[in-house]
Design a protein around this motif. Sequence first.
Motif, mmCIF file in Angstrom:
data_model
loop_
_atom_site.group_PDB
_atom_site.id
_atom_site.type_symbol
_atom_site.label_atom_id
_atom_site.label_comp_id
_atom_site.label_asym_id
_atom_site.label_seq_id
_atom_site.Cartn_x
_atom_site.Cartn_y
_atom_site.Cartn_z
ATOM 1 N N ARG A 7 -4.822 26.945 -55.841
ATOM 2 C CA ARG A 7 -5.408 25.971 -54.902
ATOM 3 C C ARG A 7 -4.502 25.866 -53.684
ATOM 4 N N LEU A 9 -3.484 24.120 -49.971
ATOM 5 C CA LEU A 9 -3.637 22.933 -49.128
ATOM 6 C C LEU A 9 -2.720 23.071 -47.923
ATOM 7 N N HIS A 26 -8.494 22.798 -47.629
ATOM 8 C CA HIS A 26 -8.254 22.839 -49.076
ATOM 9 C C HIS A 26 -9.161 23.915 -49.650
ATOM 10 N N LEU A 404 -8.823 14.765 -54.383
ATOM 11 C CA LEU A 404 -7.577 15.333 -53.888
ATOM 12 C C LEU A 404 -6.603 14.258 -53.429
#
Length: 437
Positions: A7, A9, A26, A404
């Motif tokens: 993931r 970010l 994201h 998130l």
Amino acid sequence: MTAVRGRLLSFRRAPVEPGDTSSYDHIPDGLLLIADGRIAAVGAYADLKDRVPAGVTVAHHPDGLILPGFIDTHIHFPQTQVIASYGAQLLDWLETYTFIEEQKYADPDHAAAGAAFFLDELLRNGTTTAVAYGSVHPQSVEALFTEAERRGAGLIAGKVMMDRHAPAALTDTAERGYADSKALIDRWHRHGRQRYAVTPRFAITSTEAQLAAAGTLLREHPGVHMQTHLSENHDEIATVRRLFPTARDYTDVYDRFGLLGPTSLFGHCIHLSEAEMTRLSESGSVAVFCPTSNLFIGSGLFDRAALSNPARPVRHALATDVGGGTSYSMLRTAGEAYKVLQLRGQNLPALAAFDLMTRGNAEALGMADEIGVLEPGRWADLVVLESRATPAMRHRMMTIDGDLEEELFVLMTLGDDRAVTHTYLRGEPAHRRDAEG
């Protein structure tokens, strides 16, 4: 080429408010392709997987949240054995603990061992760039830059300049401080990933001649940084007023010697007047928020709202300030920053905190084109976070269904070095939590 999957970010700009989804990118299943230490491509794994060369193993972090490496904008390299020293306010704390410890850094072997520990600890906490104070001894900074360059880390650092109000073993002169700093600039500034910061400790320990020498260094070497302390403690401010009776205020002491500007970093900035904030804003200088040390030494509460006044905004950054600060972790630091601002009747949303630790601090250093975001061309300095790293975090995360911002708030409130599973420098592993022991 190397590749890292998980993931992703990364922030595009400072978030305006909680829920500002347009401030960041994201990617739930993302891929970073890295060549020559820099990000070559970033995007969804499904879109980029065919660009991974044959034979290249993808480092996959299926449960990890991957961000640009954290950036610490104010930390004292010689104070790793000063942290957690009991019971004093600023000036007493310096004399009782710090000045004693820093004398040891005259020994190159001690400095080299300290540099290795310092870099280990930063990387264990996910910090890949730091703005560091050395001791007065040039060999302390030599050791630190040497170790950072060996590992592929980029630091901004400088030898402290002090020519009064410190033990004889920790003082230089205006002339020697200038000459030592100039030699270090010539050797290390822009050497590999290293950058130099002209470093008068603070106005109390530098004469007018030394502050003038610091200003000369800045004029002679455009692009170097300047770091010092400003308005941390009431006794400190009163002492500065006595030492510089013709100055309008503490900020003016530095201003009259040419030490304000876009590459100037002022630690603390707690008790500023309106006139001082206006001048910092006009000059583009940076106020550095050091919440754990401000609480530990009892200095006061940073006023982010006042500094963010749109009529005269002051650029600001976030830092640990070890060893007055009580943790090397930027996650812990952000959590304490939240509490400080709560006491001010203000707030620090999770998005704003993580932006500060990455893109925001890079921008404050004038390095947003190098670090702080996951974009092609930037150094592939990365931190991988696990939001279920401890039993308490796992227990809390059971109630969070893919939100998130809530996850980020858990990380900054309950997280520390245990939440950092991996740290990468230039796309290469520099720390693995499961390899410790």
